[in-house]
Design an enzyme around this catalytic site. Structure first.
Site, PDB file in Angstrom:
ATOM      1  N   CYS A  13       0.873  -1.171   0.000  1.00 54.02           N
ATOM      2  CA  CYS A  13       0.000   0.000   0.000  1.00 54.02           C
ATOM      3  C   CYS A  13       0.912   1.223   0.000  1.00 54.02           C
ATOM      4  O   CYS A  13       2.118   1.100  -0.164  1.00 54.02           O
ATOM      5  CB  CYS A  13      -0.988  -0.001   1.157  1.00 54.02           C
ATOM      6  N   CYS A  89      -4.360  -0.766  -1.619  1.00 53.39           N
ATOM      7  CA  CYS A  89      -4.763   0.639  -1.715  1.00 53.39           C
ATOM      8  C   CYS A  89      -6.199   0.702  -2.206  1.00 53.39           C
ATOM      9  O   CYS A  89      -6.667  -0.206  -2.880  1.00 53.39           O
ATOM     10  CB  CYS A  89      -3.886   1.376  -2.711  1.00 53.39           C
ATOM     11  N   CYS A  97      -1.248   3.485  -6.017  1.00 51.33           N
ATOM     12  CA  CYS A  97      -0.826   2.144  -5.619  1.00 51.33           C
ATOM     13  C   CYS A  97       0.494   1.805  -6.300  1.00 51.33           C
ATOM     14  O   CYS A  97       0.663   2.085  -7.489  1.00 51.33           O
ATOM     15  CB  CYS A  97      -1.864   1.107  -6.028  1.00 51.33           C
TER      16      CYS A  97
END
Length: 165
Positions: A13, A89, A97
């Site tokens: 993430c 994400c 992302c």
């Protein structure tokens, strides 16, 4: 997908402070000994959110060793060979992302960022709980896949489908 007895999974993430950290802990607990999970971020925050650690502790999951780190760590010589890379994400929140190059199987499992929530302590806690439950459900579904019996395309289809749940 090669027939392995062990798989390495990386959860990515942006900040590596909440979602990917929780996913790493969940996978390492539920997937052991077949899976080893790691987490990283494209722009690591440098610290794990205390709310994420409290959520993991409430679920009785180990938190020792969890720390925020950059994804470059997994592209260095000697890094674990990755079989799966999941971005967590949330595209709806317009986050950037990270993209993982190479041969691992990849999928996007967007999860709203609980660290972005502003509100009462209870509201923030509820967002962390929701993110945890979403990750736990997806990881449970992933762990139920008969990886050794499925081909690469079937696995890709299934992990993409899991990410939409």
């Amino acid at each position: 997908m090669p027939n392995h007895s062990h798989y390495n999974v990386l959860f990515l993430c942006t900040g590596n402070s909440a979602r990917s950290i929780m996913a790493e802990a969940i996978m390492n607990y539920k997937g052991a000994p077949t899976f080893t999970a790691y987490s990283a971020g494209s722009h690591p925050a440098g610290a794990v959110r205390p709310e994420a650690l409290r959520q993991l502790e409430a679920a009785h999951l180990p938190i020792k060793g969890l720390h925020s780190k950059g994804w470059e760590e997994f592209s260095q010589p000697g890094a674990p060979k990755l079989d799966f890379v999941f971005t967590v994400c949330d595209n709806a929140a317009k986050e950037a992302c990270p993209v993982w190059p190479g041969q691992p199987m990849t999928a996007h499992w967007g999860v709203p960022d609980p660290a972005a929530v502003q509100g009462t302590g209870r509201q923030v806690e509820d967002e962390y709980r929701q993110a945890f439950m979403m990750l736990e459900r997806r990881i449970g579904l992933f762990l139920s896949l008969p990886l050794a019996a499925l081909g690469r395309l079937a696995i890709k289809t299934e992990i993409d489908r899991i990410g939409q749940q």
